[in-house]
Design a protein around this motif. Structure first.
Motif, PDB file in Angstrom:
ATOM      1  N   TYR A 488       0.825  -1.201   0.000  1.00 51.57           N
ATOM      2  CA  TYR A 488       0.000   0.000   0.000  1.00 51.57           C
ATOM      3  C   TYR A 488       0.859   1.251   0.000  1.00 51.57           C
ATOM      4  O   TYR A 488       0.435   2.321  -0.377  1.00 51.57           O
ATOM      5  CB  TYR A 488      -0.898   0.003   1.234  1.00 51.57           C
ATOM      6  CG  TYR A 488      -0.114  -0.049   2.500  1.00 51.57           C
ATOM      7  CD1 TYR A 488       0.310   1.123   3.089  1.00 51.57           C
ATOM      8  CD2 TYR A 488       0.259  -1.268   3.059  1.00 51.57           C
ATOM      9  CE1 TYR A 488       1.091   1.080   4.217  1.00 51.57           C
ATOM     10  CE2 TYR A 488       1.036  -1.309   4.193  1.00 51.57           C
ATOM     11  CZ  TYR A 488       1.456  -0.138   4.771  1.00 51.57           C
ATOM     12  OH  TYR A 488       2.240  -0.170   5.885  1.00 51.57           O
ATOM     13  N   LEU A 489       2.114   1.106   0.463  1.00 50.98           N
ATOM     14  CA  LEU A 489       2.886   2.270   0.863  1.00 50.98           C
ATOM     15  C   LEU A 489       3.104   3.264  -0.269  1.00 50.98           C
ATOM     16  O   LEU A 489       2.769   4.429  -0.168  1.00 50.98           O
ATOM     17  CB  LEU A 489       4.227   1.791   1.430  1.00 50.98           C
ATOM     18  CG  LEU A 489       4.864   2.760   2.399  1.00 50.98           C
ATOM     19  CD1 LEU A 489       3.922   3.045   3.555  1.00 50.98           C
ATOM     20  CD2 LEU A 489       6.175   2.213   2.901  1.00 50.98           C
ATOM     21  N   GLU A 490       3.645   2.779  -1.379  1.00 54.28           N
ATOM     22  CA  GLU A 490       3.991   3.695  -2.458  1.00 54.28           C
ATOM     23  C   GLU A 490       2.751   4.423  -2.968  1.00 54.28           C
ATOM     24  O   GLU A 490       2.748   5.640  -3.108  1.00 54.28           O
ATOM     25  CB  GLU A 490       4.665   2.928  -3.599  1.00 54.28           C
ATOM     26  CG  GLU A 490       5.218   3.872  -4.636  1.00 54.28           C
ATOM     27  CD  GLU A 490       5.927   3.137  -5.751  1.00 54.28           C
ATOM     28  OE1 GLU A 490       7.053   2.681  -5.513  1.00 54.28           O
ATOM     29  OE2 GLU A 490       5.340   3.016  -6.845  1.00 54.28           O
ATOM     30  N   THR A 491       1.691   3.661  -3.229  1.00 56.77           N
ATOM     31  CA  THR A 491       0.463   4.273  -3.729  1.00 56.77           C
ATOM     32  C   THR A 491      -0.043   5.341  -2.770  1.00 56.77           C
ATOM     33  O   THR A 491      -0.422   6.437  -3.172  1.00 56.77           O
ATOM     34  CB  THR A 491      -0.624   3.194  -3.871  1.00 56.77           C
ATOM     35  OG1 THR A 491      -0.043   2.070  -4.505  1.00 56.77           O
ATOM     36  CG2 THR A 491      -1.779   3.699  -4.691  1.00 56.77           C
ATOM     37  N   ASP A 492      -0.052   5.003  -1.488  1.00 57.48           N
ATOM     38  CA  ASP A 492      -0.600   5.937  -0.518  1.00 57.48           C
ATOM     39  C   ASP A 492       0.276   7.173  -0.362  1.00 57.48           C
ATOM     40  O   ASP A 492      -0.222   8.282  -0.205  1.00 57.48           O
ATOM     41  CB  ASP A 492      -0.764   5.236   0.837  1.00 57.48           C
ATOM     42  CG  ASP A 492      -1.888   4.210   0.780  1.00 57.48           C
ATOM     43  OD1 ASP A 492      -2.561   4.148  -0.274  1.00 57.48           O
ATOM     44  OD2 ASP A 492      -2.091   3.487   1.763  1.00 57.48           O
ATOM     45  N   ILE A 493       1.583   6.988  -0.416  1.00 65.61           N
ATOM     46  CA  ILE A 493       2.472   8.140  -0.263  1.00 65.61           C
ATOM     47  C   ILE A 493       2.361   9.063  -1.471  1.00 65.61           C
ATOM     48  O   ILE A 493       2.291  10.280  -1.345  1.00 65.61           O
ATOM     49  CB  ILE A 493       3.927   7.671  -0.056  1.00 65.61           C
ATOM     50  CG1 ILE A 493       4.032   7.022   1.313  1.00 65.61           C
ATOM     51  CG2 ILE A 493       4.893   8.839  -0.178  1.00 65.61           C
ATOM     52  CD1 ILE A 493       5.377   6.456   1.621  1.00 65.61           C
ATOM     53  N   ILE A 688      12.580   9.241  -1.162  1.00 60.97           N
ATOM     54  CA  ILE A 688      12.028   9.907   0.040  1.00 60.97           C
ATOM     55  C   ILE A 688      11.028   9.022   0.769  1.00 60.97           C
ATOM     56  O   ILE A 688      10.806   9.203   1.958  1.00 60.97           O
ATOM     57  CB  ILE A 688      11.396  11.296  -0.250  1.00 60.97           C
ATOM     58  CG1 ILE A 688      10.174  11.202  -1.129  1.00 60.97           C
ATOM     59  CG2 ILE A 688      12.393  12.276  -0.767  1.00 60.97           C
ATOM     60  CD1 ILE A 688       9.365  12.492  -1.078  1.00 60.97           C
ATOM     61  N   ILE A 689      10.466   8.042   0.025  1.00 56.31           N
ATOM     62  CA  ILE A 689       9.550   7.111   0.693  1.00 56.31           C
ATOM     63  C   ILE A 689      10.232   6.465   1.904  1.00 56.31           C
ATOM     64  O   ILE A 689       9.614   6.216   2.927  1.00 56.31           O
ATOM     65  CB  ILE A 689       9.084   6.034  -0.312  1.00 56.31           C
ATOM     66  CG1 ILE A 689       8.030   6.628  -1.224  1.00 56.31           C
ATOM     67  CG2 ILE A 689       8.554   4.806   0.396  1.00 56.31           C
ATOM     68  CD1 ILE A 689       7.541   5.688  -2.286  1.00 56.31           C
ATOM     69  N   LYS A 690      11.543   6.260   1.773  1.00 55.29           N
ATOM     70  CA  LYS A 690      12.291   5.605   2.845  1.00 55.29           C
ATOM     71  C   LYS A 690      12.256   6.404   4.155  1.00 55.29           C
ATOM     72  O   LYS A 690      12.455   5.850   5.215  1.00 55.29           O
ATOM     73  CB  LYS A 690      13.760   5.426   2.440  1.00 55.29           C
ATOM     74  CG  LYS A 690      13.952   4.499   1.264  1.00 55.29           C
ATOM     75  CD  LYS A 690      15.436   4.425   0.920  1.00 55.29           C
ATOM     76  CE  LYS A 690      15.650   3.719  -0.406  1.00 55.29           C
ATOM     77  NZ  LYS A 690      16.980   4.013  -0.951  1.00 55.29           N
TER      78      LYS A 690
END
Lengths: 797, 339
Positions: A488-493, A688-690
């Motif tokens: 979910y993470l990438e999509t949500d970010i 930056i997601i990291k």
């Protein structure tokens, strides 16, 4: 695949309307792309041309005296293709043409014309307006001309690559018969053979039986080459094939009727009275009937006589043995070729024909001889001659069709239906699939030779569904096991970042992943470090982008040219680099580009008409980082070919560079036709997601009052604001709650190489109310430290 | 002395009464009650008095002070009322635009993808991803589309000089996921795909798809129909119908093409649906067991379905866009229009 309705009716006794039939075919898997209904023709009469003479007042017109059966009249005509004795189509004054025009008596250049002689396009039958229609000579004078015209409903079908058996009129009829549970009409023919043995005259031989499992041929002597009858010509024309002569037309008729490609050779032009199916020899050449000379190699399967190749097997015949007006004896070929082999030849020469199209998808080996016999009989019927006794052949027509089991329960479960073994067997019978054995749970079948696509049980399930009807399958919302959503993470970010950007007034754009060599060069990227397309549509689309910037520049240019001067744009997209570490050879990085230009404010009437500057783009980026709760971004001066020198920065988080931003270089902008100052930021989203912190944690705040102290520091111009803040950080105190810059001044009141920063410091204690005295002490200490460490002075007002 | 006090009180009350605006009134306040005003002067006097006179005098001063204060308060109120009512500088043009940073817009393709993702997430699908640059194996061979088969001709492919290709469909994500994860697998994978088509009003060399894949025990074609119909209703409205037509895809068997009933004419036939009443959306089907073999699943243990959804197609239907090229022109008028 295109054919007229009347042809279909030769195979099956149906009387459905065209649209009903279309729906039926579409819903059973043979999608109807188009139905062309013929024009309604009324009042057209067969007339005979009695005399053609020049119009006295016009060079380009003729006067035609015609006999309409009831009278003789003169008509003015602009065509040139008619002669005395021709049967033509006459429309008298008063006739309404298919396009709605009503013909009137007219005086053309001084001569009265009581109607007209029609061309194809005038009566809506085709596009041909090169001349008037000449009917066959047997047409009866005075009769309704539509009886002799090519008036038919034409269907155009999309046949999927798995269904070569539907590439014929008979094949389509077979589908209809299966769906409607009907029988096909028998195609009877009569083949009389002469006493002379074909094998005494000619021999055929296959060298490579893997590539050509079966080859057969017949000899027909003494044919008369000529035109085909109009019914045949019309059939072919309506199916998109040009009529050539009665022999070739018969082979094309059988191709379209039964789906099996044939080839006719002029036997007298075949040397050594022998045919060999073999691979080509080195340096052999053949000129195919399309007039192209082709160099052959050892891998191409050819049909050869004793000396040379005479056809590209299954693809196209050679000019050296083509049927011509002088042909007397015909060698008629009917064979079966390996699909992959034909596909190779077709791909190698970039040459597709009706024949190769069918062979490479899989012809029906079961009808090879039947197609040969039917064509031979038809040739004799239309061109005369005699068929010699016997079939010349090599190889075997026998084929072991797969025996496939079909589990009843599995079929029902997969499709979500409830059929008994009996009902399934009935579907198979309708499809000419042979049921070998049957019990309640399982059915064993053997496929017919024309269904090369059915090789596994699952293929049978599709057949069941198709005939049962996809419409009849009920819908179901499944009860399903929970699957943990891991990604979910990438999509949500990305969604969060988008929200932040839109709140800052930016609109999202989307450009292509392709760029040109010039774009790479402009942005300072090397072509060698970019992924190149082997077959690009044009030079501008030759590489995969290595930055969002070129696309953004084109978008800016497009809008600026259309007078949209105040733009705030962003684009998310992948950028691509070669990589040895992935299986696909590419490293794809999700990247964000932001560009702003023009006025800062929307409400200029109150906020003023300033242009955006560096701090606008920085502010937008700060909001983005803030939305991800990323706190520790550091900014440093940055130089690159795309940014104006000294006016750009890069952003580091924990020492990793994540973005660059600043004012774009003027020359760079000019390369994209942009005059306005543009500020741009490119941000590595995957990086930056990291640093995104998923969790929000409450930090308690003090309940005691704050005290604010303002001060103005006069510093060297080059000293950064962050060095002012860093000096504070060293201060061992938890009593400074906030530091805020409220003014930046450069000008007459201070020396030229200095700047004045107005700074407001907020003091607050977590556990007591600070006294004035305490704050004074703290503030003095802080100011003294600044003065000492930054070598600055304090400005008095 | 007492008389003096009375005079001060009278004069002050008179001053207050005569004040014409708040500014006047304020100077009156300062004149009498300010640090150097009359009352303060009286207080100085008070300090010099003998103790016997102090109590009475003090009382009187206080009383006068209070009277003046309340008179000022009263007058202030009436002046404020008057000013508010007669204010001439205060005409507020409420029709002037508000001060706000206008918010931006998301691209229609992003909006559509997000909507579709949301719908399928509600039905328990998770999101998967794969690269745009793909291997020939993942894009074709593993999906049962061998090199020497005509089904490869359906799509014109962009090849890279490194021997790989730009994926022509999002279906290779199926392969990547199934190679990594054991069933149950329930994913959607949005992304860019590429085909070497000449751009026109309905074709482009670049477009977006969403791939769906569900593999588990006992998954059926009826389930596929239910899930797609449910998504159609959420996307385009409750009365949208769905139609399955048999079709062919190398990696599904049975294969279908699915249509939604035309939202423009409610299925009666119009220009948008070319009078058919149906809008072609995309392809779907039950995963072909040959694909399971390629990824190491046991074909007899699992069944599943896969579907594709053309994002541009859905966006064009949803927003009434008649030319695909508008989506990549990035005209700010178009973008803001669909905010």
């Amino acid at each position: 695949m295109k054919f007229p309705y009347s042809w279909l009716k030769r195979h099956i006794n149906i009387d459905m309307g065209a649209s009903e039939l279309s729906d039926m075919l579409t819903m059973s898997g043979t999608k109807v792309e188009q139905v062309s209904e013929p024009p309604v023709l009324k009042g057209l009469i067969v007339a005979e041309l009695l005399e053609v003479s020049r119009h006295p007042n016009a060079d380009k017109l003729s006067l035609c005296l015609i006999n309409t059966g009831s009278r003789e009249i003169t008509v003015v005509c602009g065509a040139k293709n008619m002669k005395k004795g021709d049967k033509v189509v006459f429309a008298s004054a008063g006739t309404v043409l298919p396009d709605g025009t009503k013909l009137k008596k007219a005086v053309i250049r001084g001569v009265e014309s009581d109607g007209m002689l029609c061309s194809e396009d005038e009566i809506g039958l085709g596009k041909d307006h090169s001349g008037i229609i000449i009917l066959e000579n047997s047409a009866e004078i005075g009769a309704d001309a539509s009886e002799y015209l090519n008036v038919d409903t034409v269907f155009e079908l999309e046949i999927t690559p798995n269904r070569p058996d539907c590439l014929s009129v008979m094949g389509v009829a077979r589908e209809i018969a299966a769906v409607k549970n009907m029988e096909l009409l028998k195609q009877d023919f009569n083949l009389a053979e002469s006493g002379e043995k074909a094998s005494d005259v000619f021999t055929v031989m296959i060298e490579d039986k893997n590539k050509c499992p079966f080859y057969s041929a017949r000899v027909i002597r003494g044919v008369g080459i000529g035109e085909s009858p109009s019914w045949l010509k019309n059939y072919l024309k309506n199916s998109g094939i040009r009529p050539i002569n009665n022999i070739v037309d018969v082979t094309n008729f059988i191709l379209l009727d039964m789906g099996h490609p044939l080839h006719a050779f002029d036997m007298d032009l075949l040397e050594g009275k022998t045919i060999v199916v073999r691979t080509a020899k080195k340096n052999e050449k053949i000129t195919t009937i399309d007039g192209v000379e082709r160099n052959l190699t050892g891998k191409v399967l050819v049909i050869a006589d004793k000396k040379r190749p005479v056809a590209l097997a299954g693809v196209m015949g050679g000019q050296n043995s083509e049927i011509s007006a002088d042909t007397k004896d015909v060698l008629l070929e009917s064979a079966y070729f390996d699909p992959a082999e034909i596909r190779n030849t077709s791909k190698k020469f970039i040459l597709t024909s009706e024949s190769s199209y069918r062979f490479e998808r899989g012809a029906d080996i079961g009808i090879v001889v039947k197609a040969l016999d039917r064509a031979a009989a038809m040739i004799v019927e239309l061109a005369g001659g005699t068929v010699l006794n016997g079939i010349l052949k090599d190889g075997t027509q026998k084929r072991e069709n797969p025996v496939i089991p079909c589990r009843v329960e599995k079929a029902n479960k997969l499709l979500g239906i409830q059929l008994s073994a009996n009902e399934i067997c009935d579907i198979f019978r309708r499809l000419e699939i042979e049921v070998l054995s049957e019990d309640r749970n399982s059915i064993k079948i053997k496929t017919p030779t024309f269904r090369t696509d059915i090789t596994e049980e699952t293929d049978l399930f599709e057949e069941i569904a198709r005939i049962y009807g996809y419409d009849a399958i009920d819908e179901n919302l499944p009860e399903s096991r929970v699957v943990v959503d891991g990604n979910y993470l990438e999509t949500d970010i990305v969604a969060k970042i988008g929200e932040s950007l839109r709140a800052s007034g930016c609109s999202e754009t989307m450009s292509f992943s392709f760029v040109g060599a010039r774009d790479l060069e402009n942005c300072g990227f090397s072509k060698d470090k970019s992924l190149k397309i082997k077959n690009p549509q044009n030079e501008e689309l030759m590489y995969l982008r290595t930055s969002i910037l070129p696309g953004m520049m084109k978008t800016l240019n497009y809008n600026l040219n259309r007078d949209a001067k105040n733009l705030k744009l962003y684009e998310f997209g992948k950028i691509y680099f070669p990589s040895a570490e992935t299986d696909s050879g590419s490293r794809e990085i999700l990247t964000l580009g932001i560009a702003i230009t023009g006025f800062r404010y929307d409400s200029r009437w109150i906020e003023g008409s300033q242009n955006v500057n560096f701090f606008d783009i920085k502010g937008i980026v700060e909001n983005v980082l803030d939305s991800l709760r990323i706190k520790k971004a550091e900014y440093d001066l940055h130089n690159s070919v795309t940014f104006r020198k000294g006016n750009a920065a890069f952003i580091k988080i924990s020492d990793a560079p994540v973005a660059s931003l600043g004012e774009l270089d003027k020359d760079f902008c000019h390369k994209y036709g942009i005059e306005q100052t543009v500020f741009y930021c490119e941000l590595d989203v995957s990086e930056i997601i990291k640093y995104y912190s998923q969790f929000k944690i409450y930090i308690p705040f003090s309940r005691f009052p704050a005290v604010k102290r303002d001060i103005a520091l006069v510093l060297d111009e080059n000293l950064t604001y962050s060095s002012v803040l860093e000096a504070v950080a060293k201060e061992e105190t938890g009593l400074i709650e906030n530091i805020e810059v409220f003014d930046l001044y450069k000008g007459k009141q201070i020396p030229g190489n200095k700047k004045s920063l107005g700074i407001s410091v907020t003091y607050r204690s977590e556990n007591s109310t600070l006294t004035d005295k305490e704050v004074d002490e703290l503030h003095n200490k802080l100011v003294n430290r600044w003065v000492k460490e930054l070598k600055c002075s304090i400005r008095d007002f | 002395m007492d008389k003096n006090l009375e005079v001060i009180e009278q004069v002050s009350l008179e001053d207050i009464r005569k004040s014409e605006d708040l500014k006047d009134l304020d100077s009156v306040r300062i004149k009498y009650l300010g640090k150097k005003g009359r009352i303060a002067a009286l207080m100085e006097l008070f300090k010099s008095l003998p103790p016997s006179e102090k109590p009475l005098f003090g009382k009187k001063i206080n009383s006068i002070k209070n009277d003046i204060q309340s008179a000022i308060e009263l007058k202030k109120k009436s002046l404020e009322d008057k000013e508010q009512k007669s204010s001439s500088s205060g005409f507020l043009d409420v029709t002037m635009p508000g001060i706000a940073r206008k918010t931006g817009s998301a691209h229609p393709i992003t909006q559509t993808i997000n909507e579709v993702i949301t719908i399928f997430r509600r039905m328990g699908f998770s999101i998967a991803d794969g690269p745009d640059v793909e291997t020939e194996f993942n894009n074709f061979d593993a999906l049962n589309t061998p090199e020497n088969h005509p089904s490869r001709d359906i799509q014109d492919t962009f090849y890279l000089e490194n021997g790989n290709l730009l994926r022509t469909q999002t279906s290779p994500v199926q392969i990547r996921i199934m190679k990594k994860v054991k069933p149950p697998v329930r994913i959607i994978a949005p992304g860019r795909v590429y085909r070497n088509d000449t751009p026109d009003a309905t074709h482009g060399h670049t477009f977006h798809q969403i791939e769906g894949l569900y593999v588990d025990k006992n998954v059926s074609l009826a389930d596929l129909k239910g899930v797609l119909h449910n998504s159609a209703r959420q996307l385009l409205g409750n009365d949208v119908k769905i139609r399955f037509r048999p079709h062919f895809f190398p990696f599904t068997e049975p294969s279908v093409e699915y249509d939604f009933s035309c939202v423009m004419c409610k299925g009666k036939g119009c220009k948008v649906c070319k009078n058919s009443g149906w809008l072609e959306i995309s392809g779907a089907g039950m995963v072909d067991p040959r694909v399971y073999k390629n990824v190491g699943y046991k074909p007899d243990e699992y069944t599943g379905y896969a579907f594709g959804m053309g994002i541009e197609r859905i966006a064009m239907i949803k927003f009434g866009i008649d030319d695909l090229r508008l989506l990549y022109e990035n005209d700010i008028r178009f973008l803001r229009n669909l905010k």
